[in-house]
Structure formats: C-alpha cells, structure tokens
Write a protein that holds these residues in place. Structure first.
Motif, PDB file in Angstrom:
ATOM      1  N   THR A  91       0.871  -1.174   0.000  1.00 40.24           N
ATOM      2  CA  THR A  91       0.000   0.000   0.000  1.00 40.24           C
ATOM      3  C   THR A  91       0.905   1.220   0.000  1.00 40.24           C
ATOM      4  OG1 THR A  91      -1.718  -1.150   1.270  1.00 40.24           O
ATOM      5  CG2 THR A  91      -1.814   1.255   1.220  1.00 40.24           C
ATOM      6  N   LEU A  94       3.730  -1.190   3.910  1.00 38.28           N
ATOM      7  CA  LEU A  94       3.305   0.194   3.692  1.00 38.28           C
ATOM      8  C   LEU A  94       4.519   0.966   3.220  1.00 38.28           C
ATOM      9  CD1 LEU A  94       1.327   1.002   6.987  1.00 38.28           C
ATOM     10  CD2 LEU A  94       0.348   0.413   4.764  1.00 38.28           C
ATOM     11  N   ARG A 144      -6.517  -1.131   3.371  1.00 32.18           N
ATOM     12  CA  ARG A 144      -5.616  -2.247   3.088  1.00 32.18           C
ATOM     13  C   ARG A 144      -6.339  -3.398   2.395  1.00 32.18           C
ATOM     14  NH1 ARG A 144      -2.703  -4.889   7.525  1.00 32.18           N
ATOM     15  NH2 ARG A 144      -1.707  -5.857   5.705  1.00 32.18           N
TER      16      ARG A 144
END
Length: 419
Positions: free
Chosen positions: A22, A109, A235
């Motif tokens: 992400t 992330l 997510r």
C-alpha cells in the motif's frame, strides 16, 4: 428442496501469495505519517518503509523499516546521484523486493516523502518488473485539510520551500500536490477537531472533481481514530489497476479525465471541453495565460493544426503550464505500427474514430473554484479553427505561423503509448 454440490474438474485458480504494498503519498509528511501509524498498529506483521530525503541533494537518504513494535532498519544510503528517480531505482525498489523475499508473509506500507509523486513510483515499478514479486494493492494519497487549498493555489516552486530534490528540480508546489491527488485510487482527508463545516464541504467537492475515480474518506476530525475501521478501508482493497495510465495518457487510452459539472457545489466546479477540430496555434498561444490563471487545474490532450501528427499533453497548476508530446496520433501512423500502442488505446480509437480526423481530438478538464464555465468554453472555442481555416486542409496547416514550433519533436522511435 434438495441442495446439490457440483464439483468442477480442472485446474483451480492459483492463489496470489505476493506481499501486498500500500503506497501512502501526501504533501504533508505529518498527516501521511499519522495514517501510517494508524495502519501499523492493526497488524504486527505489517512493515512500514519510509525515506528521509532532506539531504537528497547531497546524494544521501535515510531509510527506516519498522513494525508496530520495533525499528528493524535505519540506514543512511549514499546514492550515485541525488534525485527522485535515483532514490526509487537505487533504494526504494531494491528494499521492497528484498523485504518481499525475507518476509513473504508481511505486507508493506510504503510512505513516500512529500516530493515523490506516486505515478513515478508506479512507472519505476513497471519498468523494473517489480509486479512479479509484489502486488501493488492501492495508491493512497493523504490530504491535510488545513493546508491543501493554499498549496493547490500556490505559485511557489519546491525550491522556494527548500524542498526541491535536485538542482534541476523545477516543479511547482501545486503541480506536485495535484499529481499526488490525481493518481490516487484512494484519498484520505486528514481533518482537525476545530474544523469548519463549509470549508470541509468545499474541500470535499474540489477533491471529487480533481479525482472522481478515487474512493474518498475522511478521518481526524475527533481526538480518536478507529484504526481497525481505517485499515479495513485502506488495506487489501485491490483498488490499484497497473494498466491504468498516467493522467496525461488517460484520454488516449479511453479513460475519463474529469467530469463536466459547470454548476458544481460549494463553489467547486469543473468543465470538460471536447473538440474534433484542432486549435489554431497562434490563438491558443495567446489564450494560455488566461486559461491557466482562471483554473486551479487543467489537464488533458489536444492537437494544433500546424502539427497535426502530434498528440500533445496539457497540464497546468499554480499558474504554470506544461505542454509536451504524447507521441503520434494513430491516424498519422501506418497501420503496421499500431501494434506498438496498447490494446486499450487502439480500442478507444476504434470506438471514437472519425472519417476525417481519425483519432485526433481535444479533451481537456478544467477544475477550480467558481469557474466561469461559459466564458472558459467560449475562450477555448475561439481558439479552434474556423470553417474557412478548416477548409484549407491538412496540407496547408503546417505552413502557418506557429509559436509552438520545435516544442513537440517526434521521431520514428517515439513510443506512441504514453507512460
């Protein structure tokens, strides 16, 4: 009623086991970091990768990799050259690929520094073939409500704020801010407990016109953030499609570049201008300043009569304008070269093919606050060829005076599908 279970014989679909990435972007480092921390605490295996680029012009960046519980890495990385592309190529992508091998059960992330645009990350990943080992799940842009409108309207360059990534980095603040928003498939507005309802409504309306294709949500207006609910929205959504082109390639590939909403709401409105006729080069050149000053954002593709083979990209923000070649129109190429372009582009051209113009067409989106839609449309229409000028034909147009001469060179090696 009898329930029957049918067994299907054959190969079962393979399960995608690649770690999901992400990407978090945003011009406010604090707001982006706050979202990163909120997501990190929901999954102890989740990795957060971030880069401090304050010394990038010296060829130095600091990389940090952490979980919710601990800092796993904190290293100073020396680059061959200090720039955004070098940072992506020499450290960001190698780090992601290494973590995918070392921790295959951990999602990632990637929190981008304010000066990195998400489209640059996507382009670098595609070029490096990173999709074979990683699944880029979503590109999330975090907008800090308190400062976004000021940044979007700013005429400053990154250099004016000492944020430029290299000596040759001439990007404007508004240019970076709007590109971060436009490329996102998800936009998170980071609010404030002392927020103003009218300002919030105007910001929301403006963001929906800048990125109507994105999912929008807002957090931070209270003292608490429901991290679990936020993670569920951000997510493993699968919102990113790697086939989606960059903002200037959207119209060529048949994707929408905006919405036509002259009335708007809360003062935010947008105009979608379309034409098969080309612009007159002189009249368009004379109108550029007025058009870019009036709108907070202009983006899209167009063509001018004096250079009828060339698809030209237009983007402006912060009062500046950037024009550049997107390659040949298909109508200007022999049919045997058409396979050099994407299937989506050929399909879009076929659907909208004109017997005279081929796939040549202008599509521009103008977004702003209280835009005079009628005046903008009239100004653009005045720049188009008249019936008399149109009648002179393709053979005569290249001989006209052209203030853009030499701006959009084409070669036989040009990739006709923009990145």
């Amino acid at each position: 009623m009898e329930l029957v279970t049918t067994a299907f014989i054959g190969s079962t679909p393979s399960v995608d086991t690649r770690p999901r990435v992400t990407v978090l972007a945003g011009f406010s480092a604090e707001a982006t970091a706050a979202i990163g921390r909120s997501l990190l605490v929901t999954d102890r295996r989740l990795l957060l990768v971030s880069h401090d680029m304050r010394r990038v012009r010296d060829g130095v960046v600091r990389r940090t990799v952490r979980t919710a519980d601990a800092v796993l890495e904190q290293e100073v990385v020396e680059l061959v050259h200090g720039c955004v592309s070098c940072t992506l190529r020499e450290d960001v992508l190698p780090t992601l690929l290494r973590l995918a091998r070392q921790r295959p059960d951990s999602d990632i992330l990637l929190a981008l520094p304010p000066v990195i645009e998400p489209e640059a990350v996507a382009a670098a990943c595609a070029h490096a073939g990173a999709g074979e080992q990683l699944r880029f799940d979503s590109y999330v842009t975090v907008v800090e409500a308190a400062g976004f409108l000021d940044d979007l309207a700013s005429t400053e360059d990154l250099r004016d704020r000492d944020l430029h990534a290299a000596d040759e980095d001439r990007r404007g603040v508004a240019e970076v801010v709007v590109r971060q928003v436009e490329y996102a498939d998800t936009i998170v507005v980071w609010g404030h407990p002392q927020h103003d309802a009218l300002d919030d409504a105007r910001l929301t309306a403006l963001l929906h016109r800048l990125a109507p294709w994105a999912t929008h949500l807002r957090v931070g207006d209270t003292g608490r953030v429901d991290c679990t609910a936020l993670a569920a929205r951000l997510r493993r959504t699968g919102r990113h499609d790697p086939r989606t082109p960059g903002i200037l390639g959207r119209a060529l590939e048949g994707f929408p570049i905006g919405i036509d909403d002259p009335a708007g709401e809360h003062g935010a409105n947008s105009v979608l201008f379309r034409s098969r006729r080309p612009f007159h080069p002189v009249r368009l050149h004379e109108a550029l300043e007025d058009l870019t000053t009036e709108a907070l954002r202009v983006r899209g593709q167009f063509w001018i009569a004096s250079q009828p083979d060339t698809a030209i990209g237009w983007e402006s923000a912060g009062g500046g304008v950037s024009l550049g070649t997107l390659g040949y129109w298909l109508a200007a190429l022999p049919a045997e070269r058409w396979p050099e372009t994407s299937g989506l582009r050929r399909m879009a051209a076929d659907v909208d093919w004109d017997p005279y113009y081929g796939d040549r067409r202008t599509v521009l989106a103008l977004v702003g606050l209280n835009l005079d839609a009628e005046a903008l449309t009239a100004r653009l229409t005045e720049c188009l060829l008249t019936d008399r000028e149109l009648a002179e034909g393709f053979e005569a147009w290249p001989g006209w005076a052209d203030p853009f001469a030499g701006f959009f060179p084409l070669t036989d090696e040009d990739d006709t599908a923009p990145a």
